[in-house]
Design a protein around this motif. Sequence first.
Motif, short mmCIF file in Angstrom:
data_model
loop_
_atom_site.label_atom_id
_atom_site.label_comp_id
_atom_site.label_asym_id
_atom_site.label_seq_id
_atom_site.Cartn_x
_atom_site.Cartn_y
_atom_site.Cartn_z
N ASP A 33 9.24 5.34 12.47
CA ASP A 33 10.12 4.28 12.96
C ASP A 33 9.32 3.24 13.75
N CYS A 34 8.41 3.72 14.59
CA CYS A 34 7.56 2.82 15.37
C CYS A 34 6.66 1.99 14.45
N ASP A 35 6.08 2.62 13.45
CA ASP A 35 5.22 1.91 12.49
C ASP A 35 6.03 0.86 11.72
N TYR A 36 7.25 1.21 11.34
CA TYR A 36 8.11 0.30 10.59
C TYR A 36 8.45 -0.94 11.44
N LYS A 37 8.71 -0.74 12.72
CA LYS A 37 9.01 -1.87 13.61
C LYS A 37 7.80 -2.80 13.72
N ILE A 38 6.61 -2.22 13.78
CA ILE A 38 5.39 -3.04 13.84
C ILE A 38 5.23 -3.85 12.56
N LEU A 39 5.51 -3.23 11.42
CA LEU A 39 5.44 -3.95 10.15
C LEU A 39 6.46 -5.10 10.11
N CYS A 40 7.65 -4.87 10.63
CA CYS A 40 8.67 -5.93 10.69
C CYS A 40 8.20 -7.10 11.56
N GLN A 41 7.58 -6.78 12.69
CA GLN A 41 7.07 -7.84 13.56
C GLN A 41 5.94 -8.62 12.88
N MET A 42 5.07 -7.91 12.16
CA MET A 42 3.99 -8.57 11.44
C MET A 42 4.56 -9.50 10.36
N GLU A 43 5.58 -9.03 9.67
CA GLU A 43 6.22 -9.85 8.64
C GLU A 43 6.83 -11.11 9.25
N SER A 44 7.50 -10.94 10.37
CA SER A 44 8.11 -12.08 11.05
C SER A 44 7.05 -13.09 11.50
N ASP A 45 5.96 -12.61 12.06
CA ASP A 45 4.88 -13.50 12.50
C ASP A 45 4.25 -14.24 11.33
N LEU A 46 4.06 -13.55 10.22
CA LEU A 46 3.50 -14.19 9.03
C LEU A 46 4.44 -15.28 8.49
N LEU A 47 5.72 -14.99 8.44
CA LEU A 47 6.69 -15.98 7.97
C LEU A 47 6.69 -17.22 8.87
#
Length: 168
Positions: A33-47
């Motif tokens: 769950d923690c890793d998934y949240k980090i991936l979501c934040q990375m996706e948001s930053d990239l967008l």
Amino acid sequence: MQDLIKEYKETLRKIRKVKRGYPSVNERSPEQDCDYKILCQMESDLLWSLEWMETGRCPGNRRGIERRAAYQRERPIDPIHFQRYAMQPLYKQNKHTLSDYDMWRVEEALSVLSNLERDVYIMSRGHCLSYAEIAGLLGVAKGTVQKMIERAEKKMARQKETSLFLVG
């Protein structure tokens, strides 16, 4: 810049692919769950970064930097001279004081303003306060302060054009 955009888009595709490989919310461990949240934040930053690079504007801004110069106005009086005039009672330095003639020219230009406009103009141009600070001191809206300064500058410009003593 185009190469950088391509790299960001490729990274975005990879992150989305990794996210699809994660189990659903109920089946994830706390670590996943923690890793998934980090991936979501990375996706948001990239967008966000991609939008900025593709449009040339900070995401969420209404106006770009190219529109800001339209609101700048010419100052009818040299700002350095005016600051010396406004700040004169606060310090005594002979090398920075204005001559009597320059003092008289500043007072002549300010003579067309109402007391409130004069105070607001001196706070803004002489004491270098922001519109928000002036609005807070006077208990009015920031737009009101901006309008007063615009009106004062127009009056002073008109005075400068019509007065024989303010030439030069």
